[in-house]
Scaffold this active site. Structure first.
Site, PDB file in Angstrom:
ATOM      1  N   ASP A  13      -3.708  42.501  16.022  1.00 57.24           N
ATOM      2  CA  ASP A  13      -2.592  42.671  15.090  1.00 57.24           C
ATOM      3  C   ASP A  13      -1.304  43.046  15.813  1.00 57.24           C
ATOM      4  O   ASP A  13      -0.224  43.024  15.213  1.00 57.24           O
ATOM      5  CB  ASP A  13      -2.912  43.783  14.071  1.00 57.24           C
ATOM      6  CG  ASP A  13      -3.922  43.329  13.034  1.00 57.24           C
ATOM      7  OD1 ASP A  13      -3.917  42.136  12.695  1.00 57.24           O
ATOM      8  OD2 ASP A  13      -4.712  44.167  12.579  1.00 57.24           O
ATOM      9  N   ASP A  20      -4.444  47.108  12.105  1.00 55.80           N
ATOM     10  CA  ASP A  20      -5.321  48.106  12.709  1.00 55.80           C
ATOM     11  C   ASP A  20      -6.008  47.606  13.977  1.00 55.80           C
ATOM     12  O   ASP A  20      -6.496  48.397  14.763  1.00 55.80           O
ATOM     13  CB  ASP A  20      -6.386  48.580  11.719  1.00 55.80           C
ATOM     14  CG  ASP A  20      -7.215  47.423  11.155  1.00 55.80           C
ATOM     15  OD1 ASP A  20      -7.031  46.281  11.623  1.00 55.80           O
ATOM     16  OD2 ASP A  20      -8.033  47.666  10.255  1.00 55.80           O
ATOM     17  N   ASP A  71      -2.863  45.013   4.827  1.00 57.57           N
ATOM     18  CA  ASP A  71      -4.290  44.747   4.929  1.00 57.57           C
ATOM     19  C   ASP A  71      -4.980  45.262   3.665  1.00 57.57           C
ATOM     20  O   ASP A  71      -4.406  46.037   2.893  1.00 57.57           O
ATOM     21  CB  ASP A  71      -4.888  45.477   6.139  1.00 57.57           C
ATOM     22  CG  ASP A  71      -4.428  44.881   7.461  1.00 57.57           C
ATOM     23  OD1 ASP A  71      -4.087  43.692   7.478  1.00 57.57           O
ATOM     24  OD2 ASP A  71      -4.396  45.623   8.446  1.00 57.57           O
TER      25      ASP A  71
END
Length: 856
Positions: free
Chosen positions: A596, A592, A326
């Protein structure tokens, strides 16, 4: 568990008073569960005697005792074997006990999760273990429910209670509904009041009767088990050959003369020697080396901000070939601040907003769930960091978001969704209902009545800023659809790269690991961040929607050249992971959010954020990044590779000793000489191999060379070509030198007893010297002293113990004292094995100049 009415009286409307927390903890208990009941330690110890090798030794003890009693002598050998059994079982027991303690420490981290509560009327974070009965807890999608309790308010709140009920579908929770500790909030938001904590909660009641299962084998352990099986078969074969050879020799020299006590005693001696050869050959130290390495790696990785939740991740992360990371909070600091805006500054009005700046101000204050908390002269964001940036922006211009929220009547909220890329709030002002919307600029532009010019948005994106747009509309006839919006404007939010991110990315790339960025930002912002961090390496940028439209085969052919995925939705990340795995990649992925979880679960290694991550993401992960930083992933890879190499060091040491000891014991009787080792001596060698060497060699610190080669494939052989070469060459050197000493006494010795003692001492000292050779894997020696001071301490103790055994343990070990001159000769001569290792390293490096590590 207290009833809703009872608990409501305790909590009140503004949460507990901080002054009453200690009172309630004393009254209702702490939010920690008692560890599960385990078998008593004595029972765990007795289970170590179920090992097949230990049973063989116990049988040998019984037979040896009977013969010794009949003969009236020979009990020392029996006592020595008993001591060896006790030592081996004690070490195995201690190792398992320590492993169990590691898991207890790991499980204790679950109580460190930050929970949003309201105390003294103000939102704040507290650790899960600090929750008490009566606490008012704020819930939103992705949170774990930290205690049993009752819902006080709910806005489309759904809870996953499948762990308790078996129901696969989340359950909608409404006012006064019961919620359970350990369940997850899958959608919506709300408030609950804790009514039962710790052992009093339903999870505590269930967990109290459960044990912990540590039986799952990792791929590395499976490889070791296969290798151990091969070594064991070699040991059994050598034992049969040695026993048979000694028996035939006994017939020829008169030790076996018929059915009498002398024959029985000698035959028992042959059998005992064969059994001890099996003990020496069977690699009991392999599981210990794995446990020691995993234990060390877990502790070191935790210090490096990587909390390992599944042991398999320690080794798998070292084999990762690609990392899908990310952007926000991982590559960047997650300290967002508004630095640009379509309006010069926010403007607050007490009446209905009339200008775009006033609408943006209202939207920023009301259309969100985040809070600001002052702590130690710092302003801390409670909740989403992007919303926190907006609240900080208002605070910068002396606008109180809490005052705006209190004077604005909020009717409903549609929380941010990764698929919709926006959040909406319905408010009631001056007799009318209004819909406030914030989200991705291109999404809101497409929903607006008049399409705005997005050139300003693109300019900010090219400067690596996250852009956020605002819009509103009047709700007529109950139409709350996010369409027909009036565009208000946008802001640019800057989140600076973390320190050393370009260096960490470059380190991964140098180590053969491809780093890919997956972000919800637009392509321009993603490109700017990727270039700044060094992720862009001539690959492509693709949006999630574009990737989603590809066929399965097209995705597989596309992913090798993909550097960045922009405007990605959570399921796009899963599709990316699946496509990469089909190309043969070992994929590590960060996440997070709740959505996900599928990608984290499906990846070879799932890395969840410890600060910004939801509990759902943490539970789906293998490793939790305690600081949310990409640099910590690099450290995890480093330690994962070190773990693998340390186990290889121990295998190299053990196989070399196994090989030469078995061959020497086999050859000596064939040449007409007595067996070179006594039973007690072989047991002492086995202790060095299986215990002390494992401890010494598996304590090696990682070195920078680990990040200079490509990842080791999953199917690579554990024993590399260099290791095989070292085992054969060094083992042959041991065998030739050992046989030469037995037959000629060239290192010293005037009597047969002295010659055998010199041989025994030289064998051990040479094995210690060879331990230094084993520290160098594939021709590369790590830092000599600083890399592993434990090695020198342990091996130094081995040498001192060997000197003591020879000088003072002659009755038990069958040795005679040696002079100082003889010891110096042994130490200097045995050090020649270092030259053998040095030549091997130079030869291997010369043959493989410019190549990466060669898989076996």
């Amino acid at each position: 568990m207290l009833s809703f009415e009872e608990i409501l009286d305790l909590s009140g409307d503004s949460g507990l008073l901080a002054s009453r927390v200690a009172e309630f903890r004393e009254r209702f208990g702490t939010n920690e569960m008692t560890p599960p009941v385990r078998e008593p330690l004595w029972k765990q110890y007795l289970e170590k005697f179920n090992d097949p090798v230990i049973r063989i030794l116990l049988l040998a003890v019984v037979i040896s005792t009977v013969v010794s009693i009949v003969k009236g002598s020979g009990l020392l050998d029996t006592i020595g074997i008993i001591l060896a059994i006790l030592l081996a079982t004690s070490i195995a027991f201690f190792n398992e006990y320590r492993s169990s303690r590691e898991f207890d420490i790991l499980n204790a981290h679950r109580d460190d999760i930050a929970i949003k509560v309201v105390r003294d009327g103000h939102p704040s974070y507290v650790q899960s273990r600090e929750i008490v009965v009566g606490d008012l807890i704020l819930l939103e999608a992705g949170d774990v429910i930290p205690a049993d309790g009752w819902i006080r308010s709910a806005d489309d709140l759904y809870s996953d209670e499948s762990a308790f009920t078996g129901e696969t579908e989340p359950v909608k929770k409404e006012l006064q509904n019961r919620v359970l500790k350990g369940a997850f909030v899958t959608a919506g938001r709300g408030q609950m009041i804790a009514a039962a904590v710790g052992d009093s909660a339903q999870m505590g009641i269930i967990a109290a009767s459960l044990g912990i299962d540590h039986t799952t084998q990792t791929p590395l352990e499976q490889k070791l088990e296969s290798l151990a099986s091969i070594i064991s078969r070699f040991g059994y074969t050598m034992a049969v050959l040695i026993c048979g050879t000694l028996f035939i020799r006994g017939i020829l020299i008169g030790e076996v003369t018929g059915f009498n006590l002398i024959t029985a005693n000698n035959t028992l001696h042959y059998f005992m020697l064969a059994v001890v050869i099996v003990v020496a050959a069977v690699p009991e130290g392999l599981p210990m080396s794995v446990a020691l390495s995993l234990s060390l790696a877990m502790r070191k990785m935790t210090r490096a901000n990587c909390l390992v939740r599944r042991l398999i991740a320690c080794e798998t992360i070292g084999s990762a070939t690609t990392i899908c990371t990310d952007k926000t909070g991982t590559l960047t600091k997650n300290q967002m601040e508004v630095v640009e805006s379509s309006c010069s500054s926010p403007v607050h009005t007490t009446s209905l907003p009339r200008t775009p700046a006033e609408w943006i101000t209202l939207n920023a204050a009301v259309n969100g769930t985040a809070h600001l908390e002052e702590r130690n002269d710092n302003v801390i964001v409670i909740g989403n960091s992007t919303e926190g940036a907006l609240l900080r922006w208002l605070r910068q211009y002396s606008i109180d978001y809490q005052h705006i929220r209190s004077e604005t009547r909020v009717k409903k909220q549609y929380l941010f969704d990764g698929n919709r890329k926006r959040m909406s709030t319905v408010v009631h002002m001056e007799g009318k209902s209004w819909l406030l919307v914030k989200g991705a600029p291109e999404i809101l532009a497409s929903l607006s009545v008049q399409k705005p010019d997005l050139c300003g948005v693109s300019e900010l994106a090219c400067r690596a800023m996250r852009t956020l747009a605002f819009a509103h509309k009047e709700i007529e006839d109950g139409d709350e659809n996010e369409s027909g919006l009036i565009w208000d404007g946008f802001v640019g939010i800057r989140d600076h790269l973390r320190d050393n991110i370009p260096e960490s990315v470059a380190t991964c790339q140098h180590a053969g690991i491809r780093v890919r960025m997956v972000t919800g930002d637009n392509a321009e912002t993603a490109r700017a961040i990727a270039q700044e961090s060094g992720i862009m390496q001539g690959g492509t940028i693709m949006t999630g929607s574009e990737f989603r439209l590809l066929s399965e085969d097209e995705r597989v052919t596309t992913v090798p050249g993909l550097d960045v995925m922009a405007r990605a939705e959570p399921m796009d990340k899963l599709l990316l992971v699946e496509a990469l795995q089909k190309t043969g990649a070992v994929v590590a992925v960060t996440g997070d959010g709740t959505n996900d979880a599928p990608a984290l679960k499906h990846a070879d290694v799932g890395l969840a954020m410890g600060i910004a991550g939801t509990e759902v993401a943490r539970e789906a992960s293998d490793i939790i990044l305690l600081d949310d930083s990409f640099a910590s992933i690099t450290s995890a890879v480093w330690w994962g590779r070190s773990l693998y190499e340390n186990i290889q060091r121990f295998i190299l040491f053990q196989l070399t000793i196994n090989f030469c000891a078995c061959i020497i014991v086999f050859i000596a009787p064939l040449l007409g000489y007595p067996e070179p080792f006594t039973i007690i001596q072989i047991l002492w060698i086995n202790i060095i191999m299986d215990t002390l060497a494992a401890f010494a060699l598996c304590s090696e610190a990682p070195h920078h060379g680990l990040m200079n080669h490509k990842p080791i494939p999953h199917d690579a052989n554990l024993v590399t070509p260099f290791m095989w070469a070292s085992i054969i060459v060094t083992g042959t050197f041991f065998i030739i030198a050992g046989i030469f000493q037995i037959t000629s006494g060239f290192l010293g010795g005037n009597t047969p007893e002295e010659i055998k003692t010199v041989f025994f001492a030289a064998f051990i000292i040479a094995a210690v010297w060879n331990g230094i050779n084993c520290r160098a894997m594939d021709g590369k020696m790590p830092r000599f002293f600083k890399g592993n001071p434990t090695f020198f301490i342990v091996m130094g103790l081995v040498v001192l113990a060997q000197v003591f055994i020879v000088q003072y343990g002659g009755t038990i070990f069958g040795t005679v004292p040696l002079s100082l001159e003889q010891w110096l000769t042994i130490i200097i001569a045995s050090a020649s094995v270092l030259i053998v290792g040095l030549v091997l390293r130079f030869a291997f490096r010369y043959l493989n100049t410019g190549n990466n590590r060669i898989p076996g």
